[in-house]
Design an enzyme around this catalytic site. Sequence first.
Site, PDB file in Angstrom:
ATOM      1  N   ASP A 182       1.221  -0.943  -0.576  1.00 26.43           N
ATOM      2  CA  ASP A 182       0.265   0.427   0.304  1.00 26.43           C
ATOM      3  C   ASP A 182       0.891   0.985  -0.041  1.00 26.43           C
ATOM      4  O   ASP A 182       2.118   1.123   0.469  1.00 26.43           O
ATOM      5  CB  ASP A 182      -1.148  -0.465   1.495  1.00 26.43           C
ATOM      6  CG  ASP A 182      -1.473   1.397   1.143  1.00 26.43           C
ATOM      7  OD1 ASP A 182      -2.055   1.471   0.595  1.00 26.43           O
ATOM      8  OD2 ASP A 182      -1.077   1.574   2.483  1.00 26.43           O
ATOM      9  N   ASP A 215      -1.064  -1.288   5.538  1.00 24.25           N
ATOM     10  CA  ASP A 215      -1.021   0.303   7.502  1.00 24.25           C
ATOM     11  C   ASP A 215      -1.763  -0.486   8.763  1.00 24.25           C
ATOM     12  O   ASP A 215      -1.972  -0.287   9.719  1.00 24.25           O
ATOM     13  CB  ASP A 215      -1.381   1.362   7.242  1.00 24.25           C
ATOM     14  CG  ASP A 215      -2.457   1.820   6.719  1.00 24.25           C
ATOM     15  OD1 ASP A 215      -3.245   2.665   6.785  1.00 24.25           O
ATOM     16  OD2 ASP A 215      -3.495   0.708   6.498  1.00 24.25           O
ATOM     17  N   ASP A 225      -6.499  -1.746   5.340  1.00 24.23           N
ATOM     18  CA  ASP A 225      -6.499  -3.231   4.442  1.00 24.23           C
ATOM     19  C   ASP A 225      -6.383  -4.382   4.891  1.00 24.23           C
ATOM     20  O   ASP A 225      -5.848  -4.527   4.305  1.00 24.23           O
ATOM     21  CB  ASP A 225      -4.450  -2.687   4.170  1.00 24.23           C
ATOM     22  CG  ASP A 225      -4.441  -1.281   3.048  1.00 24.23           C
ATOM     23  OD1 ASP A 225      -4.891  -1.496   2.579  1.00 24.23           O
ATOM     24  OD2 ASP A 225      -3.364  -0.680   3.203  1.00 24.23           O
TER      25      ASP A 225
END
Length: 625
Positions: free
Chosen positions: A323, A516, A520
């Site tokens: 990410d 994080d 996610d």
Amino acid sequence: MNKKQTIMLWRIIVASILMVALDYVIPVTGTPQIILYLICYLIIGYDILRKAVLGIFNGKIFDENFLMAVATVGAMALGEYSEGVAVMLFYQIGELFQSYAVGKSRKNIAALMDIRPDYANVEKNGKLEQVDPDEVTVGTIIVVQPGEKVPIDGVITEGTSSLNTSALTGESLPREAGVGDEVISGCINLSGLLKIKTTKEFGESTVSKILDLVENSSMKKSKSEDFITRFAKYYTPIICAAALILAIVPPVVRMFALGIEPMWIDWITRALTFLVISCPCALVISIPLSFFGGIGGASKRGILIKGSNYLEALAETKYVVFDKTGTLTKGVFEVTDIKPIKISKDLLLESAAYAESYSNHPISKSLKTAYGKELDSARVSDVEEIGGYGVIAKVDGKEVAAGNAKLMKKLKLSYKEPDKVGTVVHVAIDGKYAGYILIADVIKENSKMAIKELKKLGVKKTIMLTGDAKKVADSVGKELGIDEVRSELLPADKVTQVEDLLEKKGQKEKLAFVGDGINDAPVLSRADLGIAMGGLGSDAAIEAADIVLMDDDPSKISLAMRISRKTLGIVRQNIVLAIGVKIVVLALGAIGIANMWFAIFADVGVMIIAVLNATRALIVKKNSY
């Protein structure tokens, strides 16, 4: 050493002295000699005999205690008193080494466990009272004095201090904290007195969640550990049957088929030697110990691994998907560039900060943070906020316009476009263009190194998935050296992208997703391996991921991979050593070349070597494999 280890050491010393005395000093024979050897044998081996008997009654017959008991009792029955005592003595020496090694590896976990607070200070009737952290409810004001641990997550309401977060992050640099800052349980207050309003119950606090996942990490076994469990289940009964055949079949064949002396004593001795050699202690003990050491060593560096299966999967990871925001970047907008025209940088930033002083927009906050001084509201008047454009206000009597390109066009001013990617705040003073300020999500210091290190370790492809605009995402990807960038994605799109990558990879290759942990969670769960930035206590990270990096440092991924590969290397070394030596010595024992002393080396000696080798997994150097 603990009390149990100390008692075992004294038993070993007493038994060793008595055995040497019986062999070389005390001139006794017959019944007195047998009685003294039995005393010596029981001093060193009574607990093994007890465990073997209990195992028989509990239906767990075929274990190392049973093998040791049968082999040594058999040796004593055959009159090989010295050998019987020696086998038990050296086996117990090996067990002491193993116990010490396990204790040493547990110290790393114990160091982490030391973050568990014993009490919380609650102010009652003007006095501090120590209470059980479990009894503190959400919203309670607790007091943390210098040198004490923060017992429960909360927000500082009074005081400033430096916090030692090394037990959670592995980093020794203290973190400054003041009123309004969130603090998490497990940190140590280094200087000032703090009053903290709790935001969670103790059971839901960071320290509790971390301790729970570390304590339960041994429940999730690796493929290597599962193999050893299955191996020992079938191996021991087969070995016992083979020893029985070795004791009976050759003498019977010699006596009835060949008509010669059966040599029962010789073949029974070989069978007993065979049993001692075959004991699978080195494998059964050293492999779980290696994984335990790897997990313990990783925890010292702020890498929490939830099970040895995940530690093993790290070594097979060939695709790493990231990410962007909060993972490779800080997730906080900061002023990255100031370009004034005919005025100073300080004046340009000051003008923009004052113009935006009444706004709570993230961009306004970034400008005020970069200015870094207290804003005097008396200097600002006639504030007009224009939605989608920006702000126009009077600062010290001068008209300041701060906003995007559309605002400059609205004011019919020519402006300069930056050559870097980010959010642009154009500034005009008294109708003249004064320059621009660039605000961007800053890339973490170690992100570029993290990608570089992963490629060195043989990761085939690095991919970044983000919801950001293509221009911004491509700029970050190019700067970091990421192989592929997929941008403008919704959270559900990320799951689809990861599933697409999972279908394309090799069967034995693993794909890790690094996020994080807050937004996610679905992708972390879908990947072969979910690695989360712990954010110093993000609940979502700790719950959803298989591995948590407690200091948000992406370069720790390569360190975790090195720990994984080193641990697996040690496991393979121990498997080859234990099985290789046993095969050779078993063959020698079956044909009568290897005696009880060979057997002792093949069992106890190999176990000690394997256990000592396993403790190397505890040693974690940042740049070593």
